[in-house]
Design an enzyme around this catalytic site. Structure first.
Site, PDB file in Angstrom:
ATOM      1  N   ARG A  52      52.928  44.546  32.248  1.00  0.00           N
ATOM      2  CA  ARG A  52      52.919  42.925  31.997  1.00  0.00           C
ATOM      3  C   ARG A  52      53.568  42.287  30.715  1.00  0.00           C
ATOM      4  NH1 ARG A  52      50.285  45.153  35.512  1.00  0.00           N
ATOM      5  NH2 ARG A  52      49.056  44.635  37.484  1.00  0.00           N
ATOM      6  N   ASP A 159      35.151  32.189  34.066  1.00  0.00           N
ATOM      7  CA  ASP A 159      36.402  33.765  33.778  1.00  0.00           C
ATOM      8  C   ASP A 159      37.039  33.230  32.309  1.00  0.00           C
ATOM      9  OD1 ASP A 159      37.097  35.459  36.412  1.00  0.00           O
ATOM     10  OD2 ASP A 159      38.546  35.628  34.759  1.00  0.00           O
TER      11      ASP A 159
END
Length: 294
Positions: A52, A159
């Protein structure tokens, strides 16, 4: 599984985006993620972390991790991008359907016994990922709860990942996300297929509110107001004990007195906080905010 640590590189070494991070670089990155999200990462997830970070270094054109990390520390936008790629967004419609059954058969009847027809009932899905879970709540109630039109039901999805929130607002889903829904339900609540996806109908999209929230940030949670029922599934497993307690305290404050919280099947509020009562209903185990709280 973690792999053997690479040798320490000489100072000034220029790293390509595919090269391993040093133990200190892993630690500094994980410390930042922990402070900002409560999520725990470390050497055991080295491969996951490096992939990532490499993606973000390529996207930003940063040649080395020290240059990229300095950029992260100076840019809230890049912190947001980094957090987005580290969140886990495994979800689909009617996930843990037994909790939806419990919602209609037990939780809502208990909540509305002290309300009048037309009163507000607030339900919160956090984290909501790309929207399947809050939309599932709406569809389930429309299909299965006879009193759905008797009250003003507000469903909020929240979220920390701003990327998936935009996906939730758009409301387009593939075959896998829809696989648990009965075919007639898909026909009623989704538009015709287009490019392998179906979009949830406009009425449901417009009835839903989506917001950005950080479970370990008290002000972030407080900004959402209070709810009667919270679905907070499969996120606390990524926290350590300190972060779990902080999140539990914030969720407690987000519930109306007597409100309920539904966790994932591997999670237990009883091991985190004594401010909730374990409730065994016919369909599910949930946790209720204890009376007498602030």
């Amino acid at each position: 599984m973690s792999r053997p640590l690479p040798p320490i590189r000489p100072v000034g070494h220029v790293k390509s985006t595919g090269e391993s991070l040093s133990p200190d670089e892993i630690r500094r990155l994980c410390d930042l993620l922990y402070r900002r999200t409560g999520m725990i990462f470390g050497e055991s997830k080295r491969y996951y972390i490096e992939r990532r970070v490499s993606d973000r270094m390529s996207a930003t054109g940063m040649p080395t991790f020290p240059v990229y990390f300095s950029h992260v520390q100076a840019s809230e936008d890049e912190v947001e991008n980094l957090i987005n790629i580290f969140t886990v967004n495994e979800t689909y419609f009617y996930r843990e359907e037994h909790q939806l059954q419990c919602l209609g058969r037990s939780l809502l009847p208990n909540i509305v016994q002290d309300k009048k027809p037309g009163d507000l009932v607030r339900i919160w899905s956090v984290p909501c990922s790309s929207g399947e879970e809050p939309y599932s709540i709406a569809i389930w109630l429309l299909e299965n709860w006879p009193l759905v039109d008797a009250y003003h039901i507000e469903i909020v999805g929240s979220d920390i990942d701003t990327r998936v929130l935009q996906m939730a607002v758009t409301g387009r889903y593939g075959e896998r996300a829809l696989s648990r829904l009965p075919p007639d339900v898909v026909e009623r609540y989704f538009e015709r297929p287009h490019d392998g996806e179906r979009r949830i109908i406009q009425d449901l999209r417009e009835s839903m509110t989506f917001t950005s929230v950080n479970l370990v940030d008290k002000a972030s949670i407080a900004s959402q107001g209070r709810f009667d029922i919270v679905f907070c599934r499969n996120v606390l497993i990524y926290f350590d004990d300190t972060s779990r307690l902080l999140a539990a305290t914030n969720l407690y404050d987000a519930l109306n007195p007597g409100g309920y919280i539904c966790l994932g099947h591997t999670e237990s509020m009883s091991r985190i906080s004594n401010r909730f009562r374990l409730c065994r209903f016919e369909d599910a185990i949930v946790y209720q905010r204890l009376d007498g709280g602030p």
